[in-house]
Design a protein around this motif. Sequence first.
Motif, PDB file in Angstrom:
ATOM      1  N   TYR A 209       0.858  -1.188   0.000  1.00 38.29           N
ATOM      2  CA  TYR A 209       0.000   0.000   0.000  1.00 38.29           C
ATOM      3  C   TYR A 209       0.886   1.226   0.000  1.00 38.29           C
ATOM      4  O   TYR A 209       2.120   1.120  -0.036  1.00 38.29           O
ATOM      5  CB  TYR A 209      -0.994  -0.041   1.167  1.00 38.29           C
ATOM      6  N   LYS A 210       0.297   2.392   0.018  1.00 38.25           N
ATOM      7  CA  LYS A 210       1.058   3.607  -0.267  1.00 38.25           C
ATOM      8  C   LYS A 210       2.169   3.904   0.738  1.00 38.25           C
ATOM      9  O   LYS A 210       3.154   4.558   0.392  1.00 38.25           O
ATOM     10  CB  LYS A 210       0.119   4.815  -0.362  1.00 38.25           C
ATOM     11  N   ASP A 211       2.067   3.386   1.970  1.00 39.55           N
ATOM     12  CA  ASP A 211       3.083   3.678   2.982  1.00 39.55           C
ATOM     13  C   ASP A 211       3.927   2.477   3.379  1.00 39.55           C
ATOM     14  O   ASP A 211       4.763   2.573   4.278  1.00 39.55           O
ATOM     15  CB  ASP A 211       2.413   4.252   4.246  1.00 39.55           C
ATOM     16  N   GLY A 212       3.690   1.337   2.752  1.00 46.05           N
ATOM     17  CA  GLY A 212       4.459   0.154   3.134  1.00 46.05           C
ATOM     18  C   GLY A 212       3.791  -1.123   2.683  1.00 46.05           C
ATOM     19  O   GLY A 212       3.278  -1.220   1.562  1.00 46.05           O
ATOM     20  N   PHE A 213       3.753  -2.121   3.586  1.00 45.45           N
ATOM     21  CA  PHE A 213       3.232  -3.440   3.244  1.00 45.45           C
ATOM     22  C   PHE A 213       2.341  -3.961   4.372  1.00 45.45           C
ATOM     23  O   PHE A 213       2.498  -3.588   5.537  1.00 45.45           O
ATOM     24  CB  PHE A 213       4.385  -4.430   3.016  1.00 45.45           C
ATOM     25  N   VAL A 214       1.417  -4.827   3.999  1.00 44.02           N
ATOM     26  CA  VAL A 214       0.596  -5.555   4.962  1.00 44.02           C
ATOM     27  C   VAL A 214       0.832  -7.032   4.715  1.00 44.02           C
ATOM     28  O   VAL A 214       0.690  -7.509   3.591  1.00 44.02           O
ATOM     29  CB  VAL A 214      -0.901  -5.235   4.807  1.00 44.02           C
ATOM     30  N   VAL A 215       1.212  -7.767   5.756  1.00 43.52           N
ATOM     31  CA  VAL A 215       1.425  -9.211   5.633  1.00 43.52           C
ATOM     32  C   VAL A 215       0.415  -9.923   6.524  1.00 43.52           C
ATOM     33  O   VAL A 215       0.060  -9.452   7.608  1.00 43.52           O
ATOM     34  CB  VAL A 215       2.862  -9.611   6.010  1.00 43.52           C
ATOM     35  N   ARG A 216      -0.041 -11.076   6.051  1.00 39.77           N
ATOM     36  CA  ARG A 216      -1.143 -11.783   6.706  1.00 39.77           C
ATOM     37  C   ARG A 216      -0.683 -13.114   7.290  1.00 39.77           C
ATOM     38  O   ARG A 216      -0.082 -13.942   6.593  1.00 39.77           O
ATOM     39  CB  ARG A 216      -2.260 -12.030   5.701  1.00 39.77           C
ATOM     40  N   ALA A 217      -0.988 -13.318   8.556  1.00 41.45           N
ATOM     41  CA  ALA A 217      -0.794 -14.613   9.203  1.00 41.45           C
ATOM     42  C   ALA A 217      -2.171 -15.226   9.431  1.00 41.45           C
ATOM     43  O   ALA A 217      -3.172 -14.753   8.906  1.00 41.45           O
ATOM     44  CB  ALA A 217      -0.021 -14.455  10.503  1.00 41.45           C
ATOM     45  N   GLY A 218      -2.238 -16.274  10.258  1.00 41.21           N
ATOM     46  CA  GLY A 218      -3.502 -16.966  10.436  1.00 41.21           C
ATOM     47  C   GLY A 218      -4.608 -16.119  11.023  1.00 41.21           C
ATOM     48  O   GLY A 218      -5.720 -16.092  10.505  1.00 41.21           O
ATOM     49  N   ASN A 219      -4.323 -15.391  12.110  1.00 36.71           N
ATOM     50  CA  ASN A 219      -5.380 -14.641  12.779  1.00 36.71           C
ATOM     51  C   ASN A 219      -5.022 -13.171  13.012  1.00 36.71           C
ATOM     52  O   ASN A 219      -5.650 -12.508  13.842  1.00 36.71           O
ATOM     53  CB  ASN A 219      -5.727 -15.303  14.113  1.00 36.71           C
ATOM     54  N   PHE A 220      -4.030 -12.662  12.310  1.00 37.34           N
ATOM     55  CA  PHE A 220      -3.701 -11.249  12.449  1.00 37.34           C
ATOM     56  C   PHE A 220      -2.969 -10.768  11.199  1.00 37.34           C
ATOM     57  O   PHE A 220      -2.512 -11.567  10.373  1.00 37.34           O
ATOM     58  CB  PHE A 220      -2.843 -10.997  13.701  1.00 37.34           C
ATOM     59  N   LEU A 221      -2.884  -9.456  11.078  1.00 33.97           N
ATOM     60  CA  LEU A 221      -2.156  -8.827   9.980  1.00 33.97           C
ATOM     61  C   LEU A 221      -1.214  -7.787  10.559  1.00 33.97           C
ATOM     62  O   LEU A 221      -1.534  -7.122  11.549  1.00 33.97           O
ATOM     63  CB  LEU A 221      -3.106  -8.156   8.983  1.00 33.97           C
ATOM     64  N   LEU A 222      -0.042  -7.646   9.941  1.00 28.99           N
ATOM     65  CA  LEU A 222       0.931  -6.638  10.351  1.00 28.99           C
ATOM     66  C   LEU A 222       1.101  -5.617   9.243  1.00 28.99           C
ATOM     67  O   LEU A 222       1.260  -5.987   8.075  1.00 28.99           O
ATOM     68  CB  LEU A 222       2.284  -7.280  10.657  1.00 28.99           C
ATOM     69  N   THR A 223       1.072  -4.350   9.619  1.00 26.60           N
ATOM     70  CA  THR A 223       1.367  -3.270   8.686  1.00 26.60           C
ATOM     71  C   THR A 223       2.753  -2.734   9.004  1.00 26.60           C
ATOM     72  O   THR A 223       3.004  -2.277  10.124  1.00 26.60           O
ATOM     73  CB  THR A 223       0.337  -2.135   8.813  1.00 26.60           C
ATOM     74  N   ILE A 224       3.648  -2.810   8.023  1.00 26.57           N
ATOM     75  CA  ILE A 224       5.047  -2.427   8.229  1.00 26.57           C
ATOM     76  C   ILE A 224       5.406  -1.328   7.249  1.00 26.57           C
ATOM     77  O   ILE A 224       5.135  -1.428   6.040  1.00 26.57           O
ATOM     78  CB  ILE A 224       5.972  -3.644   8.027  1.00 26.57           C
TER      79      ILE A 224
ATOM     80  N   LEU B   2       7.020  -1.311  12.659  1.00 27.83           N
ATOM     81  CA  LEU B   2       5.632  -1.751  12.726  1.00 27.83           C
ATOM     82  C   LEU B   2       4.714  -0.538  12.863  1.00 27.83           C
ATOM     83  O   LEU B   2       4.881   0.290  13.756  1.00 27.83           O
ATOM     84  CB  LEU B   2       5.426  -2.689  13.916  1.00 27.83           C
ATOM     85  N   ILE B   3       3.754  -0.439  11.966  1.00 27.94           N
ATOM     86  CA  ILE B   3       2.775   0.636  12.025  1.00 27.94           C
ATOM     87  C   ILE B   3       1.533   0.200  12.773  1.00 27.94           C
ATOM     88  O   ILE B   3       0.994   0.930  13.599  1.00 27.94           O
ATOM     89  CB  ILE B   3       2.399   1.108  10.594  1.00 27.94           C
ATOM     90  N   LYS B   4       1.091  -1.019  12.506  1.00 29.85           N
ATOM     91  CA  LYS B   4      -0.160  -1.468  13.105  1.00 29.85           C
ATOM     92  C   LYS B   4      -0.231  -2.989  13.094  1.00 29.85           C
ATOM     93  O   LYS B   4       0.172  -3.627  12.119  1.00 29.85           O
ATOM     94  CB  LYS B   4      -1.341  -0.893  12.321  1.00 29.85           C
ATOM     95  N   GLU B   5      -0.740  -3.554  14.156  1.00 23.09           N
ATOM     96  CA  GLU B   5      -1.128  -4.969  14.178  1.00 23.09           C
ATOM     97  C   GLU B   5      -2.641  -5.034  14.245  1.00 23.09           C
ATOM     98  O   GLU B   5      -3.260  -4.450  15.142  1.00 23.09           O
ATOM     99  CB  GLU B   5      -0.531  -5.717  15.373  1.00 23.09           C
ATOM    100  N   PHE B   6      -3.242  -5.692  13.281  1.00 18.59           N
ATOM    101  CA  PHE B   6      -4.693  -5.838  13.251  1.00 18.59           C
ATOM    102  C   PHE B   6      -5.047  -7.251  13.669  1.00 18.59           C
ATOM    103  O   PHE B   6      -4.573  -8.216  13.088  1.00 18.59           O
ATOM    104  CB  PHE B   6      -5.239  -5.557  11.848  1.00 18.59           C
ATOM    105  N   LYS B   7      -5.910  -7.335  14.681  1.00 22.63           N
ATOM    106  CA  LYS B   7      -6.351  -8.648  15.144  1.00 22.63           C
ATOM    107  C   LYS B   7      -7.810  -8.535  15.512  1.00 22.63           C
ATOM    108  O   LYS B   7      -8.236  -7.557  16.159  1.00 22.63           O
ATOM    109  CB  LYS B   7      -5.525  -9.085  16.358  1.00 22.63           C
ATOM    110  N   LEU B   8      -8.596  -9.514  15.086  1.00 21.83           N
ATOM    111  CA  LEU B   8     -10.022  -9.481  15.367  1.00 21.83           C
ATOM    112  C   LEU B   8     -10.267  -9.522  16.853  1.00 21.83           C
ATOM    113  O   LEU B   8      -9.650 -10.280  17.580  1.00 21.83           O
ATOM    114  CB  LEU B   8     -10.726 -10.671  14.694  1.00 21.83           C
ATOM    115  N   ARG B   9     -11.211  -8.699  17.297  1.00 20.29           N
ATOM    116  CA  ARG B   9     -11.568  -8.652  18.697  1.00 20.29           C
ATOM    117  C   ARG B   9     -12.473  -9.837  19.034  1.00 20.29           C
ATOM    118  O   ARG B   9     -13.186 -10.332  18.191  1.00 20.29           O
ATOM    119  CB  ARG B   9     -12.279  -7.335  19.025  1.00 20.29           C
TER     120      ARG B   9
END
Length: 424
Positions: A396-411, A417-424
Motif C-alpha cells: 500500500y502507499k506507505d508500506g506493506f501488509v502481511v497476513r498470518a492466520g489470525n492477524f495482519l501486520l502493517t510495516i 511496525l505501524i499497526k497490528e490488526f487482530k479481530l476482537r
Amino acid sequence: MAKQIKAIKCPHCGSIGKTEIKADHFICSSCNTEYFLDNDDININHNINYNTPLFNTGGGKKIGLIIGSVVVAFFVVALIVPLLFVGKKSKNVNEYVRPEFNWYSQEQLAYTDKNGQPIVVVFGARRYSGNDNENETGTYISFYDLISDKELKTQKIGTFNISNSNDFKLKQFSNGDLYAIANKTTIYKIDKENYSPIDVSQSLFKNHTALASGIANAEFAYDSNGEAFNLMTNEGINVFFFPLIDKIYTKDEMSASQPAFEKKEINEKLKTQYRFSLHSDDYPEEKIQLFKYTMKDNEGGPDYYVHLSWMNYRGKKILNYFLWDVLRSYTDLTPGRVYFDPKILFSDNDYVVIATDKTPADKSPTNIQCIDAKNGKLIFSYPVPTHENFHDGIRYKDGFVVRAGNFLLTIGMDGKLIKEFKLR
C-alpha cells in the motif's frame, strides 16, 4: 392572689382530657400536646409534639427519599441490564451497535482502496450469545479500516448451521477482482469501494453451457494452476474456470495446453516471477536461493508450476529439470544469503517481501524482509518475536501488509511496525 378555678383545656385541640405528668405539667389525652400552668395569671404554655408516625414530617421525607431511590434504581437497572445483552442504538441514531459475538469460522484479507489505504475484509460465521440474540447468528462480511481499526460496514448475508462445513475463503486476482466462497457453494464478488458482496454463483458462468446445470462444489484453484476456480458441476463434471479470460478447461485440456505454453514465439509476452529453490537431495550442500526468472505470460489462462531445485541429470548439475522449457531466463537475486524455511509473501517490479525463520531451530522466530527486486539489496528486516506462519501480503502507499492466520501486520518502508490488526 388566690388562684381562680378554671377548666383547663388543651391549647391545641381544646380537649379537657389530660394526664398530669408532674406538678402543673400535663399531656393532652387526644393529641399528645404537652402543656403546663403558670401561677398568678395562669398562663398556659404548650409544647406541641407530633408523635403520631403517620404525621411525622421528618420521617416521611426520609421514607419518601428511600422509596424514591429504590424506584429510580429499579428503573435504571431495568433499562441498563438489557442493553448489555441486546443491540441498541448508539448516539448516532442511524448506527446500530450489535451485541457481543465470536467469529466461529472466518478468513480475513487485506486490499487497498482507491486512495491506496489498506482495508481488511473479514468473511465468516458470527455466533451471538444469549437466547435473545439467536437471530443475529449467521454468515457475515465485515470491512475495517486497518490503520484505525474502525469498522466500516458489516452485512449479514446468510444463516449459520454448526453442522455445515463452515468453510470461508477469500482471494484477490491479479486484476484486482476480489472473490469470496462460502461453504464451497456460494460465490461472491466483492465491491471493494462500497463494501458489499454480490452473489455471482450463477451470473459468473452465464457464457458457459457446460455449467448450466449449476455448481455443486466451488473452490479456488491452486496457484500452480493459475488464477481460476476449481468447480464440480451438478452433473459431476470437474472443470477449471478462468475468470480473467472467461474460459473453462477440463483437466485433460489443461494438460494438453502445456506444450503450446512451453513453445517459444516471436515477440511473446513474458512475466517476471520470484521463487525459492527447494532442498536438493542430489546436492544437499546447496543453500536455498531466491531466484528471479522470466517465463511466458499466461495472460490469465492456465499456469504451470516451476520446480526450482538443483539436480544431477546424466552427470550434469542442472536447475529445474521439471518444466525447464517454460523458463526463458533466471538469476540468483541474493547470492550468498542464507534463508531458513523462507516463503514469498508479495512481489512486484520494485520489491519482494518474504518471511523467513531467524535460525534453523524448530519454531524459530520469524523475520519479515523486504528486498529490492532489481538488485537484491535488503531494504529492511522486521523481527517478529514469535514463530508465525505467514500466508501472503500486499503493498500500500506507505508500506506493506502481511497476513498470518489470525492477524495482519502493517510495516512501513523504514521497517517499523505501524499497526497490528487482530479481530476482537
